[in-house]
Motif scaffolding. Structure first.
Motif, mmCIF file in Angstrom:
data_model
loop_
_atom_site.group_PDB
_atom_site.id
_atom_site.type_symbol
_atom_site.label_atom_id
_atom_site.label_comp_id
_atom_site.label_asym_id
_atom_site.label_seq_id
_atom_site.Cartn_x
_atom_site.Cartn_y
_atom_site.Cartn_z
ATOM 1 N N VAL A 188 0.830 -1.204 0.000
ATOM 2 C CA VAL A 188 0.000 0.000 0.000
ATOM 3 C C VAL A 188 0.865 1.255 0.000
ATOM 4 C CG1 VAL A 188 -1.641 1.336 1.389
ATOM 5 C CG2 VAL A 188 -1.977 -1.126 1.077
ATOM 6 N N ALA A 241 -7.180 -4.139 -0.246
ATOM 7 C CA ALA A 241 -6.426 -3.027 0.346
ATOM 8 C C ALA A 241 -5.979 -2.047 -0.730
ATOM 9 C CB ALA A 241 -5.215 -3.573 1.111
ATOM 10 N N LEU A 242 -5.514 -2.550 -1.851
ATOM 11 C CA LEU A 242 -5.061 -1.679 -2.934
ATOM 12 C C LEU A 242 -6.231 -0.959 -3.599
ATOM 13 C CD1 LEU A 242 -2.423 -4.096 -4.530
ATOM 14 C CD2 LEU A 242 -1.953 -2.047 -3.152
ATOM 15 N N LEU A 280 -7.235 2.731 -2.678
ATOM 16 C CA LEU A 280 -6.282 3.828 -2.854
ATOM 17 C C LEU A 280 -6.596 4.746 -4.023
ATOM 18 C CD1 LEU A 280 -3.016 1.773 -2.231
ATOM 19 C CD2 LEU A 280 -4.350 3.096 -0.584
#
Length: 761
Positions: A496, A536-537, A540
């Motif tokens: 991340v 999680a990515l 972003l």
């Protein structure tokens, strides 16, 4: 001309062999038959049963000295047990051609000391190239070759595999795989050509032609072994070597045609499935092996077991109370050669059975005749071992280029939101994910070793995905961290944090290397650590390009909506990373198409050619739109995007009404309506509107891959006949019933009508 003369001519034509010995002056019978008969008439029972016995090379190695043959063990195998075949790779892994030659010559030296000097037929798993030879060119695995939808390309690549296998002194390959997987979790799906009978049959026949050519005895050709006959890929559990439940009608309509096509292409041997169908192990089924395969399909080659499978009739399937009974069942069912593979129990039991009159000599002679015929066709009696010095193109740049072409045409663009691909070479990328930096994830199993775990060692001169990116745009533009492994979290937070300096995230997910039972899974969903990394990515707000390296379609629906682009690489081989990067940056326009439905949900695994009642929808309207509601794969069979667009126009059929003697010509104009040169797979499907057996929603009948320049139009023509309208009825007969059929190509469709036959009053 006299009737007797005509009959003689016809018989001689029918018996012509498919090898270098076939040209004869005047009228004569097959010369190989005469050679086989003469040899068999002089053979002892021990010599005959020896020909039916296959032993693994590792059983002949010295204790504690892997890769070194024990002369006493070899002498016992050749002289006492008279074995006719050896298989597998010696320890510790894939030898170079020179080492293979030394091994085969060591075996030859021993057979040359026997009375009849019958050569060994050595078999190897050449699954995607000469995959057990160090330095050989490794192509995409079969599922990737199917994704090219280009049978001519498949044949060319397979011809290279044949050449390099012969350069390794080996004349026989356990390939192609003709399994028709019905469960996407099956651990050998990637060894198949996918879920469709027609696509599989075309690709399989192309591989047979590539391996065997017009003359299997030529120095650059090898004998094929079709596998795994039959129903092996259709386990109810989705796990390897577990039972299948397949009605004979279904087996005849969907599975048998693939084998029939390859048998007609000249395949020389067939390996029997390790599984069981409807409670009957195929190795014990006289109906499947003798009545259907040998009699009905007229297969003239020999039948070999899979690993230890006669023994398994006793120990695993429990249909034989003793090893003796297991041997009798399988041989009388029609098995010609036993892959024992590491002892002589088959030899001893069969010798006793014949001596006691429980297995007739006619069955033994039939089996041995089939084996010897292939040895003569391969020209092994004159050239039992080839010399690698005679193969200067082994591992050549031109062969490597063919692997690159195959990979580039197989990789399938599944999603490209807002045309994010191709990307600029000036952009900065973060490479993350478990499959980014190892050749194991590009090659999969059957690569140098059984499970493919040593691909990084043997292919250390090839590029991983990470290395290919660095090679393409420079290390200064590439940041890398794995984030996770396939099964464990490593440091997702680091992945991340490193996105701050990246324009794009290249997320490399997929599966570890595996095949057979070690590849069994309990969950079709892609593994939890990979899901966590992707999610999680996705938070972003950075563009993410998902790269999949997987042998089967692992479910990605938990995060697919957040991916900007998706590329399915399958298992693309040693040149796969180079091909992938050239697609990402637009040097290659992707043209692969899915050879299977990619499921969205674990409990929704319909095939594209499903029955209407497999997807009933939420209402009672029972129209096509309603049926479509509960049919919602992530991506459908035959799907794949391009960097250009194609339009379909002018679907024409030369006749609407068709009799059973007619054929129909179908044409369509395909135009490249974009601004880049591209390749398109034109796919023709048929729909039987009504039938006595519930019809499929649609079925692939023809396809053709074409290349078009921007603005270019090509007219593609297909012919279909009565056989394309047939299905297998409840009496297990192929029939075509009168009525309406719909022809579908791209977004266009038209109806045709098969007319009723008018019977005489």
């Amino acid at each position: 001309m006299r009737i007797s003369t005509i009959i003689t001519i016809l018989l001689s034509i029918a018996l012509l062999p498919s090898c270098s010995f076939r040209k004869q002056e005047g009228i004569s019978s097959d010369p190989i038959d005469a050679k086989v008969s003469k040899l068999i008439s002089s053979m002892t029972l021990e010599e005959k049963i020896g020909q039916m016995t296959q032993i693994t090379i590792t059983a002949l190695e010295k204790e504690g000295e892997p890769g070194i043959l024990d002369k006493n063990k070899l002498r016992e195998a050749i002289h006492k047990y008279k074995i006719g075949s050896i298989l597998n790779t010696p320890n510790p892994g894939a030898p170079k051609p020179k080492r293979w030659n030394a091994i085969l010559n060591e075996i030859l030296a021993e057979t040359n000391q026997t009375d009849k000097k019958i050569p060994i037929i050595y078999g190897i798993d050449a699954i995607h190239g000469a995959s057990y030879t160090d330095g050989a060119v490794l192509f995409p695995q079969q599922i990737g070759m199917a994704a090219t939808w280009d049978a001519e390309l498949v044949e060319k690549c397979t011809a290279i595999a044949a050449y390099e296998t012969r350069a390794s002194s080996i004349p026989w390959v356990f390939s192609p795989d003709l399994d028709l997987p019905r469960h996407p979790a099956w651990s050998r799906l990637w060894e198949s050509f996918g879920e469709d009978t027609y696509l599989s049959s075309q690709m399989a026949a192309a591989m047979v032609k590539g391996f065997q050519g017009d003359d299997v005895g030529a120095s650059d050709k090898v004998a094929t072994c079709l596998k795994h006959y039959i129903g092996y890929g259709s386990t109810t559990t989705g796990k390897d070597r577990t039972p299948s439940i397949i009605p004979e009608r279904v087996l005849r309509q969907h599975d048998l045609p693939i084998y029939e096509k390859s048998i007609n292409a000249g395949a020389k041997s067939i390996m029997i499935s390790s599984g069981e169908i409807n409670g009957i192990p195929v190795h014990a089924s006289k109906k499947m092996i003798t009545e259907i395969l040998k009699d009905e399909l007229d297969f003239k080659g020999f039948v070999v077991t899979d690993w230890q499978d006669i023994i398994y009739l006793h120990t695993r399937h429990k249909v034989a109370s003793t090893m003796r009974e297991a041997v009798k069942k399988s041989v009388m069912a029609g098995v010609d050669m036993s892959m024992v593979p590491d002892n002589y129990s088959f030899f001893e039991e069969l010798f006793s059975l014949v001596s006691d009159g429980e297995v007739p000599m006619s069955r033994i002679d039939d089996a041995v005749s089939r084996i010897l015929r292939v040895k003569f066709e391969l020209d092994l009696f004159r050239t039992p071992v080839t010399d690698p010095k005679d193969y200067p193109d082994f591992g050549s740049p031109s062969s490597v280029a063919m692997s690159y072409i195959a990979a580039s045409q197989s990789i399938t663009l599944l999603k490209n939101t807002d045309k994010i691909l191709p990307i600029s070479k000036e952009s900065k990328v973060l490479i993350t994910g478990p499959t980014a930096n190892s050749m194991k994830y590009l090659n999969g199993g059957w690569s140098y070793t059984w499970q493919g775990e040593k691909s990084d060692e043997y292919a250390n001169d090839k590029l991983t995905i990470l290395e290919a990116f660095k090679n393409k745009i420079g290390e200064q533009n590439v940041t890398y961290t794995p984030g996770v492994s396939i099964f464990e979290e490593i440091d997702i937070a680091k992945s991340v944090s490193l996105t701050n300096n990246a324009d794009y995230i290249i997320l490399c997910l997929g599966e570890h290397n595996y095949t057979e039972t070690p590849g069994d899974i309990n969950d079709l969903m892609i593994t939890e650590p990979q899901i966590k990394l992707a999610q999680a990515l996705a938070k972003l707000n950075k563009p993410i390009i998902l790269i999949l390296n997987e042998g089967r379609p692992r479910i990605i629906s938990q995060f697919e909506n957040d991916m900007n682009a998706v590329l399915q690489c399958y298992l693309p081989g040693n040149e796969g990373a180079r091909a992938l990067i050239d697609i990402v940056y637009g040097d290659i326009n992707p043209s692969g198409k899915l050879p299977y439905n990619y499921p969205r949900y674990a409990n929704s695994l319909q095939k594209y050619n499903r029955k209407y009642t497999e997807s009933l929808g939420d209402t009672e309207q029972n129209d096509d739109a309603d049926y479509q509601k509960s049919y919602n794969p992530q991506y459908e069979f035959g799907y794949g995007l391009s960097y250009t667009t194609f339009s379909y126009k002018n679907l024409n059929i030369d006749k609407i009404f068709m009799s059973k003697e007619d054929s129909i010509q179908i044409t369509i104009d395909v135009q490249n309506s974009g601004i880049r040169t591209g390749k398109e797979v034109v796919q023709l499907y048929l729909k039987d509107m009504f039938a006595s057996i519930t019809p499929e929603v649609k079925t692939l009948k023809r396809f053709r891959k074409i290349e078009l320049q921007p603005g270019e139009i090509k007219t593609v023509s297909f012919m279909i006949g009565i056989d394309d309208l047939k299905f297998v009825n409840e009496n297990n007969e192929w029939v075509a019933e009168s009525g309406e059929f719909e022809v579908m190509i791209g977004p266009l469709s038209k109806k045709i009508v098969l007319e009723k036959e008018l019977k005489e009053p």
